[in-house]
Design a protein around this motif. Structure first.
Motif, short mmCIF file in Angstrom:
data_model
loop_
_atom_site.label_atom_id
_atom_site.label_comp_id
_atom_site.label_asym_id
_atom_site.label_seq_id
_atom_site.Cartn_x
_atom_site.Cartn_y
_atom_site.Cartn_z
N PRO A 178 0.82 -1.22 0.00
CA PRO A 178 0.00 0.00 0.00
C PRO A 178 0.85 1.27 0.00
O PRO A 178 2.08 1.20 0.04
N GLY A 179 0.17 2.42 -0.05
CA GLY A 179 0.87 3.70 -0.11
C GLY A 179 1.62 3.84 -1.41
O GLY A 179 1.17 3.37 -2.44
N LEU A 180 2.79 4.44 -1.35
CA LEU A 180 3.58 4.61 -2.56
C LEU A 180 4.11 3.26 -3.05
O LEU A 180 4.33 3.05 -4.22
N GLY A 181 4.28 2.32 -2.10
CA GLY A 181 4.60 0.94 -2.44
C GLY A 181 5.84 0.81 -3.29
O GLY A 181 6.89 1.34 -2.97
N GLY A 182 5.71 0.07 -4.38
CA GLY A 182 6.83 -0.11 -5.30
C GLY A 182 6.29 -0.14 -6.71
O GLY A 182 5.08 -0.01 -6.92
N ILE A 183 7.17 -0.32 -7.70
CA ILE A 183 6.70 -0.26 -9.08
C ILE A 183 6.67 -1.64 -9.73
O ILE A 183 6.49 -1.76 -10.92
N ASP A 184 6.85 -2.69 -8.91
CA ASP A 184 6.85 -4.03 -9.49
C ASP A 184 5.43 -4.58 -9.58
O ASP A 184 4.49 -4.04 -9.02
N ALA A 185 5.30 -5.70 -10.29
CA ALA A 185 3.99 -6.27 -10.55
C ALA A 185 3.33 -6.74 -9.26
O ALA A 185 3.99 -7.24 -8.36
N SER A 186 2.03 -6.55 -9.20
CA SER A 186 1.28 -6.95 -8.01
C SER A 186 -0.17 -7.18 -8.41
O SER A 186 -0.64 -6.65 -9.41
N GLN A 187 -0.86 -7.99 -7.61
CA GLN A 187 -2.29 -8.18 -7.81
C GLN A 187 -3.04 -7.74 -6.56
O GLN A 187 -4.11 -8.26 -6.24
N ALA A 188 -2.47 -6.74 -5.89
CA ALA A 188 -3.01 -6.33 -4.59
C ALA A 188 -4.24 -5.43 -4.72
O ALA A 188 -4.82 -5.05 -3.71
N ASP A 189 -4.61 -5.06 -5.95
CA ASP A 189 -5.77 -4.18 -6.12
C ASP A 189 -7.04 -4.96 -6.47
O ASP A 189 -8.03 -4.38 -6.92
N TYR A 190 -7.01 -6.28 -6.28
CA TYR A 190 -8.18 -7.09 -6.62
C TYR A 190 -9.41 -6.64 -5.83
O TYR A 190 -10.47 -6.35 -6.41
N PHE A 191 -9.26 -6.55 -4.51
CA PHE A 191 -10.41 -6.13 -3.69
C PHE A 191 -10.96 -4.79 -4.16
O PHE A 191 -12.15 -4.61 -4.36
N GLN A 192 -10.04 -3.82 -4.31
CA GLN A 192 -10.45 -2.47 -4.69
C GLN A 192 -11.22 -2.50 -6.02
O GLN A 192 -12.19 -1.78 -6.19
#
Lengths: 300, 354
Positions: free
Chosen positions: B110-124
């Motif tokens: 979360p937040g500024l986080g990083g620029i690598d691939a992620s699937q952390a926005d599924y819920f959103q």
């Protein structure tokens, strides 16, 4: 007043940073930190300098807080208020108080951060805002920002004549809020920069600094010429060095004889289309006229 | 012969959008999606369209709302922190029934986080990231080709239901280059004229009010019930998923987007070892392929879910199959590297033998 910055103030910025070689923004920050000293907390919105605090280690001796892109001055409000309360309670000695410094690029300062800055100025927040202005979103590949100058090429503006719009006058917008202190600086004129930061450091209330940041990567020039490009920005009259205090704008350096703006433009790839394959006298004329018009209104 | 290009996923989604008739783009730079505005800033003016680099994500989503309200095919794109800023506008679009395409080339947070691939926005993405209890269409491409195809599909679905559509990609899908076969857009027959749109003086005398504000007694409740009735129809008609070797599978792996690509290799390796393993890849994350998972339950198959997060889609899988145990293996956002097929294979092996 004579201040020996090298010996008088421990540098709050160590060696070794991850910015591009020849970063004009880094030059300005380094010189600023030398005056401010170690007792600072930087409140930062995403930009090139965000990397300074995290990867792979930080050159800062002072503290650091990230906020969302639009909100660094709001974050600074919270920090200042909390520090004030801790001071009032005696939990922080006055000597250990921190300068709250908002550090953002032009993307945030000229764009979505304006509302939060306006609010902080309205509340007379005691903080220093340092905007390193490299005239584009440098950290994401130099897309157009509201600080991009007329006719420049960016990653999102590649037309024959470059950007149709003009650079937003952030100095005038901020001045309209009547801050305690406001100045433009450039690292190529280090004495002028140091004097202004020193002055800002002595004051309380909103103090704002816009540092033009020659950007080898985004503007397209050899990193060894950062200082030269910066000097040309001033000597051609493109970047006026000035300050605002008590309702007055004072130019701190008036070039005795301004060089033609072309000497500044032709050394940067972002203006190359104005010279090759065909010289664009119309646009070059516009750019010179704009600078001439500005200085016609300046009384020494 | 079909033209075959070698392009980035970010370029492909932009190309697909322009092919689908998108003529208005409103965006803001952020890694890892800045190739999209850069591509569109070059190409859209040639088509007579309008490219605007807005002053913020908040501005760009509301520009999209405005263009959409006038009946135009329009889009925006960003990456996770920028998509968070757009949430209020997306909620207004959902409430006002304004279609439009939103691309999220997801990075880690979360937040500024990083620029690598992620699937952390599924819920959103799938739960209605803004306020008010709505849904948007969420499509999950797993290739450069699908970035192109889903830009087109996204516009069509969005217009059909007057529901905003999101492409939920990630840094891998957006930044990688692979083959793309662009194809010409053919508008579906069932797309209706947007007679609800504001078109200025075009229909002089006709008042159009596009709003999400309902103050009359019972009006807002009725409006919400209407929105949810549309979601129910979408759930019935628009679910899309890919099934690989599901028929005889004892263990069904499920994953979407970039993770599904790794899973595809992993199940091939598992098959080589004689394990009966299949893949169920949701393509529409909303509407979610619940029925396909219920079928796994009926067939007595175990389910193993892979994600590039700490467990999000797995909750929807568990809801779909209720009392069946669903295993999960994920990598937290910001791991810095992708899981390997062998890593997935080891998990498959352990669950298969359990």
């Amino acid at each position: 007043m004579v201040t020996k910055y090298h010996s008088a103030s421990p540098a709050s910025l160590g060696r070794g940073t991850v910015t591009c070689a020849g970063c004009g923004g880094m030059q300005a920050i380094r010189q600023t930190c030398r005056v401010l000293g170690e007792k600072t907390v930087f409140v930062n919105a995403a930009g090139c300098m965000s990397l300074l605090a995290v990867y792979p280690f930080t050159p800062f001796h002072g503290s650091w807080l990230y906020t969302a892109m639009a909100s660094a001055p709001a974050g600074a409000q919270g920090v200042r208020d909390a520090l004030d309360i801790l001071r009032d309670k005696g939990e922080i000695a006055p000597d250990n108080d921190l300068q709250v410094v908002v550090l953002t690029g032009d993307g945030s300062a000229y764009g979505m951060g304006l509302s939060a800055t306006s609010g902080a100025l309205d509340r007379q927040l005691d903080f220093l805002y340092l905007c390193y202005d490299n005239e584009g979103y440098g950290n994401t590949g130099q897309q157009t920002s509201a600080a991009t100058p007329h006719a420049a090429h960016t990653a999102t503006c590649r037309g024959l004549e470059g950007l149709a719009g003009v650079k937003k006058d952030l100095f005038a917008i901020w001045a309209a809020h009547d801050p305690v202190y406001l100045a433009t600086v450039i690292a190529s004129y280090p004495n002028d920069l140091a004097r202004k930061i020193e002055k800002a450091k002595q004051l309380r209330g909103p103090r704002l600094i816009i540092a033009l940041a020659p950007c080898p990567t985004g503007w397209g020039f050899d990193p060894r010429y950062t200082t030269t490009i910066g000097k040309l920005a001033v000597d051609t009259g493109i970047w006026p060095l000035k300050e605002y205090r008590d309702g007055q704008v004072v130019h701190t350096h008036i070039p005795a004889q301004r060089l033609p703006v072309e000497q500044y433009l032709k050394r940067q790839q972002r203006f190359a289309h104005l010279f090759e394959p065909q010289r664009n006298d119309v646009v070059l004329g516009e750019l010179q006229a704009e600078v001439d018009h500005y200085w016609d209104g300046v009384t020494p | 012969m079909t033209k075959r290009l070698f392009v980035k996923g970010n370029e492909a989604v932009a190309m697909g959008a322009l092919e689908a008739g998108c003529r208005y783009y409103f965006g803001y730079p952020i890694t890892p999606q800045s190739d999209i505005p850069e591509y569109i800033s070059r190409e859209l003016p040639k088509l007579g369209g309008e490219f605007i680099q807005a002053e913020s994500e908040v501005a760009s989503i509301n520009m999209l709302l405005g263009a959409s309200a006038c009946g135009a095919r329009a889009m925006t794109s960003s990456s996770s922190p920028g998509i968070s800023l757009k949430q209020e506008g997306i909620s207004y679009m959902a409430g006002s029934e304004c279609p439009g395409l939103i691309v999220n080339v997801c990075r880690s947070g979360p937040g500024l986080g990083g620029i690598d691939a992620s699937q952390a926005d599924y819920f959103q993405s799938v739960k209605g990231g803004g306020h008010g209890g709505y849904h948007i269409i969420v499509l999950a491409p797993d290739s450069v080709q699908e970035m192109y195809d889903m830009a087109i599909l996204g516009f069509d679905l969005s217009d059909r239901y007057r529901v905003p559509a999101m492409i939920l990609a990630d840094a891998v899908i957006g930044q990688m280059k692979e083959g793309l076969e662009p194809h010409s857009y053919v508008a579906p027959d069932d797309l209706e004229t947007k007679d609800w749109a504001l078109i200025g003086d075009g229909k002089a005398g006709e008042q159009k009010i596009i709003k999400s504000l309902y103050l009359g007694d019972g009006e807002l409740e009725a409006h919400n019930n209407h929105l949810h009735a549309k979601y129910a129809v979408m759930q019935e008609k628009e679910v899309r998923y890919e099934g690989i070797e599901l028929d005889d599978a004892k263990l069904v792996v499920t994953a979407y987007g970039s993770t599904a690509r790794i899973a595809k290799t992993a199940i091939r390796l598992a098959r080589k070892e004689g394990m009966k393993v299949g893949l169920l890849r949701p393509i529409t994350l909303f509407p979610f392929p619940k029925a396909a998972f219920k079928q796994c339950k009926r067939d007595g198959q175990r389910i193993l879910c892979f994600e590039l997060n700490n467990g999000q889609m797995v909750e929807d899988v568990r809801l779909a199959v209720r009392d069946v145990e669903v295993d999960f293996y994920g990598r937290a956002p910001g791991a810095g590297s992708l899981p390997t097929p062998e890593e997935f294979l080891a998990k498959i092996r352990s669950r298969y033998e359990a």
